[in-house]
Enzyme design. Structure first.
Site, mmCIF file in Angstrom:
data_model
loop_
_atom_site.group_PDB
_atom_site.id
_atom_site.type_symbol
_atom_site.label_atom_id
_atom_site.label_comp_id
_atom_site.label_asym_id
_atom_site.label_seq_id
_atom_site.Cartn_x
_atom_site.Cartn_y
_atom_site.Cartn_z
ATOM 1 N N CYS A 24 41.779 48.427 40.192
ATOM 2 C CA CYS A 24 42.131 48.584 41.519
ATOM 3 C C CYS A 24 42.743 49.602 42.074
ATOM 4 C CB CYS A 24 42.827 47.135 41.887
ATOM 5 S SG CYS A 24 42.838 46.868 43.695
ATOM 6 N N HIS A 54 40.082 42.680 39.735
ATOM 7 C CA HIS A 54 41.262 42.209 38.940
ATOM 8 C C HIS A 54 40.898 41.333 37.877
ATOM 9 C CE1 HIS A 54 44.525 42.834 42.130
ATOM 10 N NE2 HIS A 54 43.378 43.539 42.583
ATOM 11 N N GLU A 103 42.486 40.170 35.193
ATOM 12 C CA GLU A 103 43.397 39.238 34.729
ATOM 13 C C GLU A 103 43.175 37.849 34.964
ATOM 14 O OE1 GLU A 103 44.575 39.684 38.766
ATOM 15 O OE2 GLU A 103 44.332 41.446 37.299
#
Length: 420
Positions: free
Chosen positions: A276, A369, A371
């Site tokens: 990001c 993202h 994760e």
């Protein structure tokens, strides 16, 4: 005269008071207070996730933003002490349609309303979030204010003047505001890894989400999380095998210190992975520019193509700025000493650059993202790709990220996958 939207949704909270959402173009939406009462100023943006509201509001990338949840029912599952992505709520204000009267979930520890009150987050409920979202999509994200309690008693002109006096997101330097003050370490052994750590990395916290170092640790990587103000001396002090820059809020054009640090890292051929904000910083370090998107990408259902493999990933995103890089094939970076670079990932909605891969130095990044907190696990392989990059560098191999890896399948995240 500002246009006023009437409240057509039943207010679920009998203790709430009248509230108003005022956009900088003069449009006003009337509803009821939610959470703390008072004034909240920031940039109005919309997030399209159907779930994961606790992860959303605790994501530091939302600092100084008023978040509109497009999902109509918010608060149903309450909040708990495990799902927060940072030490506090970072949204400047919160905008929902139907707030749950009470949470109903076996993991709930308290209501979202109570959590907003405790942390002083001003919100508004009972507004037409679909109309707000369409307005922002058609006209762009813009400054706004939520006013409730006594603050909502001001005249419409006074409310609009307060919004127009607030700071825009362009030129905002926020990473240092949300970052940690003291470094800490996330150990693999604390997240299910058996045996010695495979690698050690230095991770710059520009607004890092808690699940990101966990994803590394699950794979045997020790993570030294450093403040946004870290220097190259701080990085070298932990003797890392790789270097990472996280997501974060604000305008990447203000990140001169981080760009300088990354260039030093790239010059030393230390493997790099950015997420990001870290993608935008890599873009700037390579010499590309950045620009503000009309309304950004925010949600957990954003389609992206990995151009290395041809696979389409459904991704979690939260960004209002993007890298301005050529989409057609490898090109020499404007900072020529870094050699060739290519756009590795693109958005299938609007062709925005979603990833960069350096072909002559060990560095890559993505705009989204991986994760997966909250969100899909399609992009979990990126953590393995970074490990592959560090392993290749350790063994003296040239890591060419334009080549398809031998095994690009998603690995299984540990017990946190079921929780998220």
């Amino acid at each position: 005269m500002p246009r006023v939207e009437s409240n057509t949704v039943t207010d679920n909270n009998t203790a709430s008071s009248p509230a108003a959402l005022v956009l900088e173009d003069g449009r006003i939406f009337r509803g009821s207070s939610y959470g703390a009462q008072g004034t909240a100023l920031g940039e109005a943006v919309f997030a399209t996730g159907m779930t994961g509201y606790q992860e959303t509001i605790t994501d530091p990338s939302y600092a100084r933003q008023l978040v509109v949840q497009t999902a109509p029912h918010i608060g149903n599952t309450g909040v708990n002490s495990e799902d927060a992505e940072s030490r506090r709520i970072w949204v400047a204000g919160y905008i929902v349609r139907d707030a749950a009267r009470r949470p109903s979930n076996w993991r709930s520890e308290r209501s979202l309303d109570d959590e907003l009150v405790e942390q002083g987050i001003v919100g508004i409920q009972g507004v037409d979030t679909r109309a707000i979202t369409r307005h922002l999509r058609e006209h762009k994200t813009m400054r706004a204010g939520i006013f409730s309690g006594k603050a909502a008693e001001a005249t419409e002109k006074e409310l609009l003047d307060a919004v127009l006096a607030s700071a825009p997101m362009e030129g905002a330097r926020l990473a240092e505001e949300v970052s940690i003050d003291e470094a800490y370490v996330v150990e693999p052994k604390d997240h299910g890894w058996e045996g010695d750590a495979r690698f050690s990395i230095a991770a710059i916290d520009l607004g890092i989400k808690a699940m990101t170092p966990v994803r590394f640790a699950e794979r045997g990587v020790r993570v030294h999380v450093l403040p946004a103000t870290a220097t190259i001396e701080d990085v070298k002090a932990v003797n890392p095998d790789g270097f990472f820059m996280s997501n974060g809020p604000g305008d990447p054009a203000t990140a001169d210190n981080q760009v300088k640090l990354l260039r030093t890292v790239l010059d030393e051929k230390l493997p790099y992975f950015g997420i990001c904000f870290g993608n935008q910083i890599l873009g700037r370090a390579l010499g590309f520019g950045t620009y503000k998107l009309k309304y950004g990408h925010r949600g957990i259902n954003q389609p992206v193509m990995d151009r290395r493999t041809g696979k389409v990933e459904i991704t979690s995103q939260n960004h209002g700025f993007a890298v301005d890089a050529p989409l057609d094939g490898p090109t020499t970076a404007p900072e020529e000493r870094y050699g060739r670079v290519e756009v590795s990932h693109i958005s299938l909605n609007d062709d925005v650059v979603e990833g960069l891969a350096c072909l002559d130095i060990p560095a890559f990044s993505v705009q989204y993202h991986p994760e997966a907190a909250a969100g899909p696990h399609d992009a979990a392989y990126l953590f393995d790709r970074f490990i592959e990059l560090m392993e290749g560098t350790r063994n003296g191999r040239t890591a060419n990220l334009s080549e398809k890896p031998a095994d690009d399948q998603n690995t299984t995240d540990s017990k946190t996958e079921d929780k998220k």
